[in-house]
Design an enzyme around this catalytic site. Structure first.
Site, short mmCIF file in Angstrom:
data_model
loop_
_atom_site.label_atom_id
_atom_site.label_comp_id
_atom_site.label_asym_id
_atom_site.label_seq_id
_atom_site.Cartn_x
_atom_site.Cartn_y
_atom_site.Cartn_z
N CYS A 1 69.56 86.82 65.08
CA CYS A 1 69.26 86.28 63.74
C CYS A 1 70.25 86.73 62.66
O CYS A 1 70.95 85.90 62.08
CB CYS A 1 67.85 86.67 63.35
SG CYS A 1 66.63 86.10 64.53
N LYS B 1 74.05 85.68 62.90
CA LYS B 1 74.14 84.21 62.84
C LYS B 1 73.74 83.68 61.45
O LYS B 1 74.42 82.84 60.88
CB LYS B 1 73.22 83.61 63.91
CG LYS B 1 73.18 82.11 63.91
CD LYS B 1 72.07 81.55 64.77
CE LYS B 1 70.79 81.47 63.99
NZ LYS B 1 69.72 80.72 64.62
N ASP C 1 58.63 72.06 76.31
CA ASP C 1 60.00 72.56 76.53
C ASP C 1 60.66 71.65 77.56
O ASP C 1 60.00 71.22 78.51
CB ASP C 1 59.98 74.01 77.02
CG ASP C 1 61.30 74.71 76.71
OD1 ASP C 1 61.30 75.62 75.86
OD2 ASP C 1 62.33 74.33 77.30
N GLY D 1 72.39 93.75 64.81
CA GLY D 1 72.79 92.69 65.74
C GLY D 1 71.62 91.77 65.96
O GLY D 1 70.77 91.61 65.09
N VAL E 1 60.21 82.05 68.87
CA VAL E 1 59.41 81.52 67.77
C VAL E 1 58.34 80.55 68.28
O VAL E 1 57.16 80.70 67.98
CB VAL E 1 60.34 80.84 66.73
CG1 VAL E 1 59.52 80.10 65.69
CG2 VAL E 1 61.21 81.89 66.06
N LEU F 1 66.20 100.86 56.00
CA LEU F 1 67.23 101.77 55.49
C LEU F 1 67.57 102.79 56.57
O LEU F 1 67.82 103.95 56.28
CB LEU F 1 66.73 102.48 54.22
CG LEU F 1 66.71 101.65 52.93
CD1 LEU F 1 66.23 102.50 51.76
CD2 LEU F 1 68.08 101.06 52.61
N ARG G 1 71.13 89.47 72.96
CA ARG G 1 72.05 88.60 72.24
C ARG G 1 72.65 89.35 71.05
O ARG G 1 71.95 90.00 70.29
CB ARG G 1 71.32 87.34 71.76
CG ARG G 1 70.99 86.38 72.89
CD ARG G 1 70.16 85.23 72.42
NE ARG G 1 68.81 85.65 72.04
CZ ARG G 1 67.91 84.85 71.47
NH1 ARG G 1 68.22 83.60 71.19
NH2 ARG G 1 66.71 85.30 71.17
N LEU H 1 58.96 86.32 61.82
CA LEU H 1 58.61 87.34 62.83
C LEU H 1 59.83 88.14 63.28
O LEU H 1 60.96 87.64 63.28
CB LEU H 1 57.93 86.70 64.04
CG LEU H 1 58.71 85.73 64.92
CD1 LEU H 1 59.59 86.44 65.93
CD2 LEU H 1 57.73 84.83 65.65
C1 UGA Z 1 64.95 89.52 61.88
C2 UGA Z 1 64.03 89.67 60.65
O1 UGA Z 1 63.65 91.05 60.49
C3 UGA Z 1 62.78 88.81 60.79
O2 UGA Z 1 61.99 88.89 59.60
C4 UGA Z 1 63.21 87.35 61.03
O3 UGA Z 1 62.08 86.50 61.20
C5 UGA Z 1 64.08 87.30 62.29
O4 UGA Z 1 65.24 88.13 62.09
C6 UGA Z 1 64.50 85.86 62.50
O5 UGA Z 1 65.22 85.32 61.68
O6 UGA Z 1 63.99 85.22 63.44
P1 UGA Z 1 64.96 90.52 64.37
O7 UGA Z 1 66.30 89.88 64.51
O8 UGA Z 1 63.93 90.32 65.43
O9 UGA Z 1 64.24 90.05 63.00
O10 UGA Z 1 65.21 92.10 64.26
P2 UGA Z 1 65.17 93.21 63.12
O11 UGA Z 1 64.02 94.11 63.35
O12 UGA Z 1 65.29 92.62 61.77
O13 UGA Z 1 66.51 94.03 63.45
C7 UGA Z 1 67.79 93.41 63.38
C8 UGA Z 1 68.89 94.41 63.61
O14 UGA Z 1 68.99 95.32 62.54
C9 UGA Z 1 68.74 95.25 64.88
O15 UGA Z 1 69.98 95.34 65.54
C10 UGA Z 1 68.30 96.61 64.35
O16 UGA Z 1 68.69 97.66 65.20
C11 UGA Z 1 69.05 96.66 63.03
N1 UGA Z 1 68.43 97.54 62.02
C12 UGA Z 1 67.20 97.25 61.52
C13 UGA Z 1 69.12 98.66 61.57
O17 UGA Z 1 70.27 98.94 62.00
N2 UGA Z 1 68.54 99.44 60.62
C14 UGA Z 1 67.31 99.18 60.10
O18 UGA Z 1 66.86 99.95 59.22
C15 UGA Z 1 66.63 98.06 60.57
#
Ligand code: UGA
Length: 429
Positions: A260, A263, A30, A257, A11, A250, A327, A153
């Protein structure tokens, strides 16, 4: 404007680079001296598409600098962003000690009015604590405002998400910092909503939990599809075209995982409980996510029977595509479960192998994705990297003892795989 970001993780670093890109003067702080040195010399500690170019360009333009000194960062800027980690604790709550430490450091260094902005993901009511802490630990007793400005993000798409945000949320307890916050974000041309601090903090947890809920929902639907002989991708398409639902998030698979969603869900359930609401809906979201992995492992065992002494090729280690972040990666969880069952693994990830070596031991790391299947009994797809779709299927089919694939991310077309002679098992199809 002169801006300081404290913490150069995903971030802090990406936000700092994007702020500089739109013309602000940015200082990133940092306490990890080695990391600061690396950044000063043009190195980037994480893999994030587009970030390296952005950092180099803005450092060269003199708009982006790095330091280990919080005092320097605080004194050079009018607005200080806190972007430090809030790691999970075993009981589901988050460790806010980095936030508290930084709040005290900022307080100690403040000699004029400052706007202190929390960008880290925190439970509701953290802003109140940050304000109390700064007041208590500021010897100069200067005025300040605390603002909550959550970040939305996604890793792997962070630069794009930051440069073109859906919305900017600014949580305040007085109107004084609003004009400056709006000025910072005007170049990004996104809708800005101004709320109270507690609401802004809740928006972040509520958004991530809703996205996690969408994934668990489609994973539950995938189970029903399998039992009914339906296709979850067609169902997702059919419901997703309804604008009220939307097709994004979807994609059924082996569960979500990353640093974010798991947690934030636990933290949201925890804080909701502490303030008097038992968030059973979100507990179910967690349960479905855990079950999804159990069910996928069971599918592998049902097909291969005994895993002891079987060799399995695994494509994907990162928690999702376009990142080297491992992670809370479902892919690594899956590898460890297969190891526990006695399987030996050959693994490949386009970016995440270096970060995995210290976590996942006694596996063979394979540089070429097309060589992963060599001598294996089955191939597993664990991360949704686009490039896996270009796998040399003919070579893989020939190098496996039996052409068995478990596609945990539905990357391949089922009918086509069967036509090519694969025993192909995917999710909800
Ligand atoms: C997520 C949110 O999408 C961001 O908007 C947010 O800012 C961020 O957390 C945060 O709190 O900092 P991120 O953890 O980078 O972002 O990843 P995502 O793209 O949301 O994916 C998360 C998990 O869901 C991954 O393991 C991905 O494989 C899984 N996923 C995602 C699915 O299994 N199916 C989907 O349709 C979408």
């Amino acid at each position: 404007m002169k801006l300081t970001l404290i913490g150069t993780g995903y971030v802090g670093l990406v936000t700092g680079a994007c702020f500089a890109e739109v013309g602000h003067q940015v200082m990133c702080v940092d306490n990890d001296a080695a990391k600061v040195k690396l950044l000063q010399s043009g190195g980037i500690p994480i893999y994030e598409p587009g970030l390296e170019e952005l950092v180099k360009k803005n450092v060269a333009a003199g708009r982006l600098a790095f330091t280990t000194s919080t005092t320097e960062g605080v004194q050079k800027s009018d607005v200080i962003f806190i972007a430090v980690p809030t790691p999970p604790q075993p009981d589901g709550s988050v460790d806010l000690s980095f936030i508290e430490r930084v709040a005290r450091d900022i307080a100690a260094a403040m000699t004029t009015y400052k706007i202190v902005v929390d960008k880290s993901t925190v439970p509701v009511k953290t802003g109140e604590k940050v304000a109390e802490t700064i007041k208590r630990y500021c010897p100069a007793k200067v005025e300040f405002d605390v603002v909550s400005n959550p970040e939305f993000l996604r890793e792997g798409f962070a630069v794009g998400d930051l440069m073109k945000p859906d919305r900017i949320v600014i949580g305040v307890r007085s109107q004084r910092p609003v004009a400056a916050m709006k000025e910072i974000y005007t170049p990004f041309k996104a809708p800005i909503i101004v709320t109270d601090i507690n609401s802004a903090e809740l928006i972040k947890h509520a958004a991530n939990s809703f996205l996690a809920l969408k994934i668990s929902y489609i994973n539950a639907i995938a189970n029903v599809c399998e039992a009914a002989g339906a296709n979850v991708q067609e169902v997702a398409q059919g419901i997703g075209l309804d604008e009220r639902i939307g097709r994004r998030f979807l994609n059924a698979g082996i569960g979500f995982g990353g640093s974010c969603f798991p947690k934030d869900l636990s933290a949201f359930i925890k804080i909701a409980g502490q303030i008097g609401y038992d968030f059973r809906l979100l507990k179910e979201v967690q349960r479905i996510n855990a079950d999804q992995m159990d069910w996928f492992v069971k599918k592998i065992i049902d097909t291969l029977w005994v895993l002891k002494d079987k060799k399995i090729g695994v494509l994907g280690l990162a928690f999702k595509q376009n990142t080297d972040d491992v992670r809370s990666s479902p892919a690594i969880d899956l590898c460890q479960r297969l190891q526990k069952e006695g399987a030996t693994l050959r693994v490949h990830d386009p970016k995440a192998m270096d970060k995995t070596r210290s976590i996942l031991k006694n596996v063979t790391y394979v540089d070429d994705m097309n060589a992963v299947a060599d001598g294996c009994d089955a191939l597993v797809v664990a991360t949704e990297w686009d490039e896996f779709k270009k796998l040399d299927l003919e070579r893989a089919r020939k190098s496996l003892t039996h052409p068995i694939m478990f596609d945990g991310r539905n990357l391949f077309d089922r009918a086509e795989m069967e036509r090519l002679g694969w025993i192909y098992k995917s999710v909800g199809r």
